[in-house]
Design an enzyme around this catalytic site. Structure first.
Site, PDB file in Angstrom:
ATOM      1  N   LEU A  24       0.820  -1.211   0.000  1.00 50.61           N
ATOM      2  CA  LEU A  24       0.000   0.000   0.000  1.00 50.61           C
ATOM      3  C   LEU A  24       0.853   1.260   0.000  1.00 50.61           C
ATOM      4  O   LEU A  24       0.334   2.362  -0.108  1.00 50.61           O
ATOM      5  CB  LEU A  24      -0.927   0.012   1.228  1.00 50.61           C
ATOM      6  CG  LEU A  24      -1.959  -1.107   1.291  1.00 50.61           C
ATOM      7  CD1 LEU A  24      -2.712  -1.059   2.609  1.00 50.61           C
ATOM      8  CD2 LEU A  24      -2.920  -1.023   0.119  1.00 50.61           C
ATOM      9  N   GLY A  52      10.401   5.804   6.171  1.00 49.86           N
ATOM     10  CA  GLY A  52       9.994   5.518   7.538  1.00 49.86           C
ATOM     11  C   GLY A  52       9.452   4.129   7.737  1.00 49.86           C
ATOM     12  O   GLY A  52       9.226   3.709   8.873  1.00 49.86           O
ATOM     13  N   GLY A  53       9.233   3.374   6.672  1.00 48.51           N
ATOM     14  CA  GLY A  53       8.684   2.050   6.815  1.00 48.51           C
ATOM     15  C   GLY A  53       7.842   1.683   5.612  1.00 48.51           C
ATOM     16  O   GLY A  53       8.055   2.189   4.517  1.00 48.51           O
ATOM     17  N   ALA A  54       6.870   0.810   5.834  1.00 47.91           N
ATOM     18  CA  ALA A  54       6.026   0.337   4.739  1.00 47.91           C
ATOM     19  C   ALA A  54       4.658  -0.026   5.281  1.00 47.91           C
ATOM     20  O   ALA A  54       4.501  -0.356   6.457  1.00 47.91           O
ATOM     21  CB  ALA A  54       6.665  -0.872   4.054  1.00 47.91           C
ATOM     22  N   LYS A  64       1.250  -1.778   9.202  1.00 41.84           N
ATOM     23  CA  LYS A  64       2.205  -0.679   9.080  1.00 41.84           C
ATOM     24  C   LYS A  64       3.454  -1.033   9.877  1.00 41.84           C
ATOM     25  O   LYS A  64       3.387  -1.246  11.090  1.00 41.84           O
ATOM     26  CB  LYS A  64       1.588   0.615   9.609  1.00 41.84           C
ATOM     27  CG  LYS A  64       2.484   1.832   9.445  1.00 41.84           C
ATOM     28  CD  LYS A  64       1.731   3.098   9.824  1.00 41.84           C
ATOM     29  CE  LYS A  64       2.547   4.338   9.527  1.00 41.84           C
ATOM     30  NZ  LYS A  64       1.785   5.578   9.805  1.00 41.84           N
ATOM     31  N   ASP A 118      -2.045  15.235  14.724  1.00 47.77           N
ATOM     32  CA  ASP A 118      -1.427  15.134  13.397  1.00 47.77           C
ATOM     33  C   ASP A 118      -2.479  15.061  12.292  1.00 47.77           C
ATOM     34  O   ASP A 118      -2.440  14.189  11.429  1.00 47.77           O
ATOM     35  CB  ASP A 118      -0.518  13.910  13.350  1.00 47.77           C
ATOM     36  CG  ASP A 118       0.501  13.986  12.210  1.00 47.77           C
ATOM     37  OD1 ASP A 118       0.725  15.101  11.699  1.00 47.77           O
ATOM     38  OD2 ASP A 118       1.056  12.952  11.835  1.00 47.77           O
TER      39      ASP A 118
END
Length: 503
Positions: free
Chosen positions: A217, A222-224, A240, A338
């Site tokens: 996705l 920062g990651g996946a 995540k 956020d």
């Protein structure tokens, strides 16, 4: 003398809506700020003089700009010694993986065009765990060696102690054996699904290869985020994986506080199924509800790619969903912190949901300037300057978000001019604090007109004085919101038009 509340109950002023095609000719990009440096206070000190004849001080006639001090909104700036993490055998743990920002996938590109996308059948079928403020980060300051980020602001601003909260997460990889999921499935007499697993169960599912990946996705520094389901399970979920490297104690606190989110039960909040920390890789994995419609960020960029513009009625339903979500979170004593287009999700049926209350903002400050900058663009002025952060700060961020989606560009600077490519973040943050707020404007050249009540709603969201800015539940009583609640909008059809779904 207390400040008077923002006058939300101004009688609505009807606005005209143009008809016909509205082909936008705007470009998108979160631009840097003007190529100028912020002006520092330049008070001139007393003049030098002989001891026997001191001369009076001569203050500068130049006015000093507003003080932009370092912010520690929820945490402490004191240094706390860090303990070296160790494995069960007593040896020092290996260092976690380095960071790498999360860019959303914006696939499904097509060449068709839209006018206003308002749910009608027209058109083709189709984180900061840092103790510093945004300003200090922009000025190149880094966290001192040995200091520990304050866990109280690690994920979401939970501002009350919860009974038994410390007991919510057991150190599953050290203090006990992980559950055998095959045995647990036999005991239940059926395949396991997402609701059957606690945090230990999710870690066991990972180690026992029970998580089946269905597709990516999005991924980045920062990651996946991956679309997944459990082996033999039915529920599709988003996993995540965050690869940034905060303090280990903060990571444990993050997993604990995600359990607060797991208890949230609202149609406007993206559901969290569980989270676990993999000590061998230094990552945190979060299993959450999969919203097939994608984020508002990916949706409005797809609409722009198709040559359309998101309609006011759709924006009204999105604003209503966000305000309801913020109101619910406040009832749970949680501040989102956020709000931005990428943290507002739409389901296939058009339901609006909030996600990542604090996750991406907290991790975004650790070694990934782009992620941090993207988050700080939506910060309220009081957060930029280090004042206390309240629920009304999320209302400011909603106003910036709606203005960006409506205009197809980030709303600062207010005049819409292009900014110099090498201008710094501190210039933009200073601009947000010091300059007048942007306003929603009609675009006669594109035959686009917005109602006066919508313009007034944006103005109320972008009130710079926090005491005068309304709360989410108060904004739900705004004339524009009352008008939008009575509008019939097929949000499922809107999402289907954007992505070209045939069913």
């Amino acid at each position: 003398m207390s400040s008077s509340p923002v006058p939300l109950l101004r009688p609505p002023v009807p606005g005209n809506r143009g008809n016909g095609p509205r082909p936008p000719k705007l470009t998108l990009g979160i631009p840097p700020s003007p190529n100028s440096r912020p002006v520092d206070g330049n008070g001139v000190g007393p003049a030098a003089a002989a001891p026997e004849a001191p001369q009076p001080q001569r203050p500068s006639t130049r006015p000093a700009p507003p003080q932009l001090r370092l912010a520690t909104p929820m945490g402490s700036s004191s240094d706390v010694p860090q303990e070296v993490p160790r494995l069960a055998n007593g040896r020092p743990a290996p260092p976690p993986l380095a960071t790498t920002g999360l860019n959303e996938s914006t696939g499904h590109s097509r060449s068709s065009s839209f006018t206003y996308l308002d749910g009608k059948a027209s058109g083709p079928a189709s984180a900061s765990s840092s103790n510093y403020s945004a300003l200090s980060f922009a000025m190149g300051l880094r966290q001192p060696h040995g200091s520990t980020p304050d866990p109280s602001s690690a994920i979401s601003s939970v501002y009350s102690d919860r009974e038994g909260g410390v007991q919510m997460e057991r150190d599953n990889s050290v203090n006990g054996l992980l559950p055998d999921l095959d045995k647990l499935s036999l005991e239940k007499g059926r395949p396991l699904d997402v609701d059957d697993l606690d945090d230990e169960g999710w870690l066991a599912a990972s180690e026992q290869k029970k998580i089946i990946e269905l597709g990516s996705l999005g991924e980045g520094a920062g990651g996946a985020v991956t679309r997944c389901k459990l082996k033999d399970g039915k529920t599709v979920f988003a996993l995540k994986i965050i690869t940034t490297d905060p303090n280990p104690d903060v990571k444990k606190q993050i997993v604990r506080e995600l359990n607060f989110n797991k208890d949230c039960a609202s149609e406007h909040i993206c559901r969290y199924y569980g989270a676990f920390m993999d000590k061998s890789t230094g990552t945190i994995s979060i299993a959450m509800e999969f919203c097939e419609g994608g984020s508002l960020d990916s949706i409005y960029k797809e609409v722009k790619k198709l040559g359309g513009r998101t309609g006011e009625k759709v924006l009204g339903k999105i604003a209503e969903g966000v305000l309801n979500g913020l109101t619910y979170l406040h009832s749970r004593k949680i501040i989102h912190r956020d709000i931005k287009p990428s943290n507002i999700l739409l389901c296939r049926n058009g339901q609006v949901k909030l996600c990542d209350f604090g996750v991406s903002g907290e991790f975004g400050t650790k070694g990934d300037a782009n992620t941090f900058i993207g988050t700080s663009y939506y910060m309220a002025p009081e957060r930029i300057t280090g004042q206390s952060y309240t629920i009304t700060s999320d209302v400011w961020s909603l106003g910036v978000t709606l203005l960006e989606v409506a205009q197809h560009r980030f709303p600062f600077p207010a005049d819409g001019t292009e900014m110099q490519p090498r201008a710094g973040l501190i210039d933009l943050l200073t601009y947000i604090v010091r300059q007048p707020i942007p306003k929603l404007k009609d675009e006669p050249e594109n035959r686009i007109r917005w109602s006066d009540n919508f313009k007034y709603f944006i103005e109320c969201c972008l009130e710079k004085e926090p005491p005068r800015r309304a709360t989410p539940w108060r904004m739900l009583e705004h004339p524009w919101m009352l008008d939008m609640k009575n509008k019939k909008v097929n949000m499922a059809n809107f999402v289907r038009q954007v992505w070209g779904w045939q069913d």
